[in-house]
Scaffold this motif. Structure first.
Motif, PDB file in Angstrom:
ATOM      1  N   GLY A 112     -46.921 -35.852  14.453  1.00  0.00           N
ATOM      2  CA  GLY A 112     -45.893 -37.398  14.223  1.00  0.00           C
ATOM      3  C   GLY A 112     -45.302 -37.176  12.876  1.00  0.00           C
ATOM      4  N   VAL A 113     -44.773 -38.150  12.735  1.00  0.00           N
ATOM      5  CA  VAL A 113     -43.789 -38.129  11.190  1.00  0.00           C
ATOM      6  C   VAL A 113     -44.557 -37.682   9.939  1.00  0.00           C
ATOM      7  N   LEU A 114     -45.947 -38.401  10.027  1.00  0.00           N
ATOM      8  CA  LEU A 114     -46.549 -38.097   8.829  1.00  0.00           C
ATOM      9  C   LEU A 114     -47.269 -36.686   8.686  1.00  0.00           C
ATOM     10  N   PHE A 131     -43.922 -34.939   7.325  1.00  0.00           N
ATOM     11  CA  PHE A 131     -43.807 -35.179   6.083  1.00  0.00           C
ATOM     12  C   PHE A 131     -44.914 -34.262   5.136  1.00  0.00           C
ATOM     13  N   VAL A 140     -43.404 -31.026   4.702  1.00  0.00           N
ATOM     14  CA  VAL A 140     -42.400 -30.749   3.994  1.00  0.00           C
ATOM     15  C   VAL A 140     -42.774 -30.809   2.397  1.00  0.00           C
ATOM     16  N   LEU A 141     -43.515 -31.920   2.076  1.00  0.00           N
ATOM     17  CA  LEU A 141     -43.563 -32.437   0.683  1.00  0.00           C
ATOM     18  C   LEU A 141     -44.421 -31.417  -0.185  1.00  0.00           C
ATOM     19  N   LEU A 163     -42.848 -28.662  -2.348  1.00  0.00           N
ATOM     20  CA  LEU A 163     -42.063 -29.343  -3.456  1.00  0.00           C
ATOM     21  C   LEU A 163     -43.077 -29.934  -4.781  1.00  0.00           C
TER      22      LEU A 163
END
Lengths: 106, 307
Positions: B181-183, B186, B189-190, B193
């Motif tokens: 899913g999107v979470l 995320f 990705v995060l 960084l």
């Protein structure tokens, strides 16, 4: 004001003002939508789309005032991160709203 | 000047909205907004270190803690909104009384001259160029040492609420993010960084704004995102590595402080090696602060709950 708009610096300042002004207009529109729209999904639409554009214009306007490329890159990074975060948060809130609606119907 | 006046007005208005009884959820939302505005005020006062700490801990982390407390209260109330059963009048009178007494005490104080000159004079011997870091880790190391212990004590307090059967389980409730899913995306990705920003904030703290608390909060957020996205399960509260990470900061700080006795006093740092000592303390503190804050948000182990 007329004096300040002299030369290339003046042009840059004018472009910055126009872009940040445009960004603020998008923020106002997004906030209006957040306050006035009837349900969670349209409010999310107003908040994420209008505000993300507004932040983009703000970042563009500020990038014109940057002293070196590092600052431009940082502004771009901030905008990109805010875009991703807002998009993800909107998805999660929308999903929670859907689940809540389904729970209410039962 | 106009911006400052508007900012002050907004801070007061948001503070009023937070305490004016609109319900606990709205109160928390206004509290978070208040933290962001106060952080902007610190920026306007050129106190970037404080602004960073206020935004990360005051608005961000405390906001998350309060939001999860609200969710817990609503669950206890059976799914509906939790209603406060506080008599507003005595509570308001007491708060106004305390505020009035504080203002009276503040106005009675002599005009402070500030310690800026003393700090600037001693800065060459501090080992770091950022006066805030110099005060926090060298001149007033006591306060920071005790703060790190207080943080640990807060976590012990949270863990003390664990049910007997749950002890030793993973911290917090079971997280369930949709696979793919999107979470979860995320969460992939995060973190790179976030890791970079967190470590940079600690490293930069020696010369400019930043430090263990600010960087540690960012790292805690990364850990929380990984746990909530289901990418890395929360650690078991009994794991030795976890316990070690929790006490590393206070222990290293205390160790350096005791070693200072040989030099001339508890927590005295010899100027020649002050910088490596401070960096060592900050590295250990960052680890402990990040782990402690993340575990505070995750809460006590509740493996049966939330499934």
């Amino acid at each position: 004001m007329i004096d300040a708009l002299d030369g290339i610096d003046g042009l840059r300042d004018a472009a910055s003002m126009a872009l940040t002004g445009l960004g603020l207009a998008f923020f106002v529109a997004g906030t209006l939508g957040l306050v006035r729209f009837p349900d969670s999904f349209s409010r999310l639409h107003a908040l994420t789309k209008a505000d993300n554009l507004g932040l983009g214009f703000l970042a563009l306007g500020l990038a014109l005032q940057a002293d070196h490329w590092g600052q431009v890159l940082r502004l771009a990074l901030i905008w990109g991160l805010a875009l991703i975060a807002a998009g993800i948060a909107a998805q999660l809130v929308a999903r929670a709203a859907l689940a809540e609606a389904a729970r209410r119907r039962r | 000047m106009l911006l400052d006046v508007i900012l002050c007005g907004m801070i007061l208005a948001v503070a009023l909205a937070a305490v004016s009884g609109l319900g606990v959820f709205r109160a928390v939302v206004f509290f978070v907004v208040h933290g962001v505005l106060v952080s902007m005020a610190w920026l306007r006062l050129d106190a970037v270190d404080v602004a960073l700490a206020e935004a990360a801990i005051g608005a961000g982390l405390t906001g998350v803690l309060l939001l999860s407390a609200v969710a817990r209260l609503e669950r206890l109330a059976g799914g509906g909104a939790w209603r406060q059963r506080v008599n507003v009048l005595p509570a308001g009178l007491a708060a106004a009384g305390v505020t009035g007494a504080l203002m009276w005490a503040f106005l009675g104080l002599p005009q402070p001259a500030g310690l800026g000159a003393e700090v600037a004079a001693a800065l060459p011997r501090a080992g770091v160029e950022n006066p805030v870091t110099a005060v926090l880790l060298n001149f007033r190391g006591w306060d920071t040492l005790l703060e790190s212990v207080v943080l640990l004590a807060a976590l012990v307090g949270v863990w003390a609420l664990t049910a007997d059967d749950d002890w030793g389980a993973r911290a917090g409730v079971a997280q369930h993010a949709a696979p793919g899913g999107v979470l979860e995306g995320f969460g992939r990705v995060l973190p790179p960084l976030g890791l970079m920003v967190g470590v940079y904030l600690v490293w930069a703290g020696a010369a400019g704004p930043g430090g263990a608390f600010q960087g540690g909060t960012v790292l805690a957020a990364v850990a929380l995102l990984l746990a909530m996205a289901g990418l890395a399960p929360a650690p078991r509260v009994g794991a030795p590595a976890l316990r070690l990470a929790l006490v590393a900061g206070p222990a290293v700080f205390l160790g350096v402080g005791v070693a200072g006795l040989a030099w001339g006093g508890f927590l005295r740092l010899p100027p020649d090696i002050a910088k490596p000592l401070i960096l060592t303390i900050e590295a250990a503190l960052t680890l402990s602060i990040a782990v402690t804050l993340a575990l505070l948000v995750l809460g006590r182990p509740e493996p049966g709950d939330g499934a």
